[in-house]
Write an enzyme that holds these catalytic residues in place. Structure first.
Site, PDB file in Angstrom:
ATOM      1  N   HIS A  85       0.837  -1.215   0.000  1.00  0.00           N
ATOM      2  CA  HIS A  85       0.000   0.000   0.000  1.00  0.00           C
ATOM      3  C   HIS A  85       0.869   1.260   0.000  1.00  0.00           C
ATOM      4  CE1 HIS A  85      -4.033   1.837   1.452  1.00  0.00           C
ATOM      5  NE2 HIS A  85      -3.280   2.786   0.915  1.00  0.00           N
TER       6      HIS A  85
ATOM      7  N   ARG B  64       2.160   8.847  -6.622  1.00  0.00           N
ATOM      8  CA  ARG B  64       1.790  10.193  -7.099  1.00  0.00           C
ATOM      9  C   ARG B  64       2.037  10.469  -8.587  1.00  0.00           C
ATOM     10  NH1 ARG B  64      -1.308  10.497  -2.859  1.00  0.00           N
ATOM     11  NH2 ARG B  64      -0.383  11.243  -0.939  1.00  0.00           N
TER      12      ARG B  64
ATOM     13  N   ASP C 298      -8.719   3.111  -3.561  1.00  0.00           N
ATOM     14  CA  ASP C 298      -8.170   3.691  -2.331  1.00  0.00           C
ATOM     15  C   ASP C 298      -8.156   5.220  -2.340  1.00  0.00           C
ATOM     16  OD1 ASP C 298      -7.036   3.361   0.297  1.00  0.00           O
ATOM     17  OD2 ASP C 298      -5.239   4.249  -0.547  1.00  0.00           O
TER      18      ASP C 298
ATOM     19  N   HIS D 258     -10.690   0.293   0.695  1.00  0.00           N
ATOM     20  CA  HIS D 258     -10.583   1.458   1.590  1.00  0.00           C
ATOM     21  C   HIS D 258     -11.978   1.618   2.190  1.00  0.00           C
ATOM     22  CE1 HIS D 258      -9.622   5.844   2.507  1.00  0.00           C
ATOM     23  NE2 HIS D 258     -10.945   5.817   2.577  1.00  0.00           N
TER      24      HIS D 258
ATOM     25  N   HIS E 100      -5.503  -0.504   5.681  1.00  0.00           N
ATOM     26  CA  HIS E 100      -5.272   0.346   6.869  1.00  0.00           C
ATOM     27  C   HIS E 100      -6.346   0.269   7.965  1.00  0.00           C
ATOM     28  CE1 HIS E 100      -7.855   2.941   4.466  1.00  0.00           C
ATOM     29  NE2 HIS E 100      -6.896   3.268   3.636  1.00  0.00           N
TER      30      HIS E 100
ATOM     31  N   ASP F 256       1.004   2.619   3.777  1.00  0.00           N
ATOM     32  CA  ASP F 256       0.125   3.678   3.266  1.00  0.00           C
ATOM     33  C   ASP F 256       0.950   4.954   3.010  1.00  0.00           C
ATOM     34  OD1 ASP F 256      -2.056   5.086   2.374  1.00  0.00           O
ATOM     35  OD2 ASP F 256      -3.145   5.071   4.281  1.00  0.00           O
TER      36      ASP F 256
ATOM     37  N   GLY G 192      -2.351  12.113   5.258  1.00  0.00           N
ATOM     38  CA  GLY G 192      -1.417  11.037   4.962  1.00  0.00           C
ATOM     39  C   GLY G 192      -0.012  11.330   5.438  1.00  0.00           C
TER      40      GLY G 192
HETATM   41 ZN    ZN Z   1      -7.007   4.325   1.941  1.00  0.00          ZN
END
Ligand code: ZN
Length: 393
Positions: free
Chosen positions: A57, A61, A148, A175, A212, A283, A298
């Site tokens: 995970h 970008r 996600d 998610h 997560h 994550d 995040g």
């Molecule tokens: Zn997520």
């Protein structure tokens, strides 16, 4: 390459052995391989060799948000964290929801990635929750399916995706968030509950994985579902196992789902111990300083993942190193069916390290571990039989 005198992880335990890497996919482990003629011999006395770490995970970008991270810098961050395989989430632009966009991303991976990078397809077009992607067309090019960042809110669409998962043997990484609840714990719990009901009522087995997991209530639900024989796996992230909402002192402690309280953290640690949590995944979510101040959710995690988990779970005696390797390599490889290569991570467990994000290979600096002293260090990352990263002082 011949790696000598290390403690090597073999079938769940460590044995003092040598490792001879023949090529990209083949290797030999033996008590003493001195007889093998080889011009690259590395002595690794007191060091540990484990199968390459896997992070299922991460957010890379690119394309679309290259000012936050790129496939190049994200994969460099991964190798510095000891990861040889990572799975990139689909919240990029254009969305990996058709074959052209998936090929476009794959071309960048082939050109720039220094370790194995696998991508997710979206579950719905544009991750908008409305139209299911063409699973049968995309399945051979991706590691799994996820929206996600967004949940799949429609019961009908999630039901269809679960059916597709069973039909085509593909993995769903969910998610879980139900926007009708304000409390993040209820929101996570209710969406997982919905999915478990759908899994119960779909008469074929599928591959369903919860991303997560952050709260006690959700963990109890997943533990019961596993007992009931439902096909569900789950991950949590290092930050949920180390911090609580009491620790939030800056934007670098804010993520979605948010940090819980002590009760949540303790329940997650218990779930790591009893096997309810299958995987630790970071994550990894790089943002600029300005984006964080503007409320972007995040934190980054790949360069602190192993040492933070070694410090807080293994050094403290909560779990053994063998168990941590299960959570960070063996289980993710198995559940996500990561292709097998000569991928290894070399660890120095005696090393100590103060986290300084200035030195990270990620473009992100948004770590909650800044300034903390952590034990254990990745000293070499070997991907497809080649050393792709080495620690230098
Ligand atoms: Zn997520």
């Amino acid at each position: 390459m011949l790696l000598k005198n290390a403690f090597i992880y073999i079938d769940g335990s460590f044995k003092s052995s040598d490792l001879y890497i023949i090529n990209e996919t083949e290797w030999i482990i033996g008590e003493d391989l001195s007889s093998i003629k080889c011009n690259q011999i590395i002595d690794l006395s007191k060091k540990y060799i484990v199968p390459g770490l896997v992070d299922v995970h991460v957010h890379l970008r690119e394309p679309g948000f290259e000012y936050k991270e790129t496939i190049l810098t994200g994969s460099e961050s991964a190798k510095a964290g000891g990861f040889t395989s990572i799975c990139a989430m689909p919240n990029v632009t254009p969305s990996p929801d058709d074959i052209d966009n998936i090929r476009l991303i794959q071309d960048i991976v082939d050109k720039d990635a220094c370790i194995n990078v696998y991508q997710y397809s979206c579950i719905t077009e544009g991750r908008l929750g409305q139209n299911l992607v063409d699973v049968s067309k995309l399945k051979d090019f991706v590691i799994g399916f996820s929206d996600d960042g967004n949940p799949v809110s429609s019961d009908l669409i999630m039901k269809k995706m679960i059916e597709q998962s069973a039909m085509h043997d593909v993995l769903i990484a969910a998610h879980c968030e139900d926007f009708s609840y304000e409390d993040p714990r209820m929101s996570e719990y209710m969406n997982i509950k919905r999915d478990i009901e759908l899994l119960k009522n779909t008469d074929t087995s599928c591959r369903y994985h919860v991303c997560h997991v952050s709260s006690k209530k959700s963990i109890e639900l997943i533990r019961q579902a596993k007992k009931d024989g439902i096909s569900v796996t789950c991950e949590t992230a290092p930050h949920y196992l180390v911090f609580t909402k009491e620790d939030v002192i800056s934007e670098n402690f804010k993520m979605n789902p948010p940090l819980g309280d002590k009760e949540d953290k303790e329940a997650l640690i218990q779930a790591v111990c009893d096997g309810t949590i299958d995987i630790i995944a970071t994550d990894h979510a790089p943002h600029t300083y300005e984006d964080k101040l503007a409320g972007a959710m995040g934190v980054i995690g790949m360069e602190t993942s192993f040492s933070s988990m070694y410090t807080y779970l293994v050094k403290t005696g909560i779990i053994k190193l063998e168990k941590l390797i299960e959570l960070m390599s063996v289980n993710p490889s198995c559940i996500f069916r990561i292709p097998k290569y000569s991928d290894f991570t070399v660890l120095d467990l005696d090393a100590e390290n103060t986290v300084k994000s200035d030195g990270f290979l990620s473009l992100g600096r948004n770590t909650p571990f800044e300034g903390m002293t952590l034990n254990g260090r990745v000293i070499k990352t070997i991907c497809k039989g080649k050393i792709v990263w080495e620690y230098t002082q």
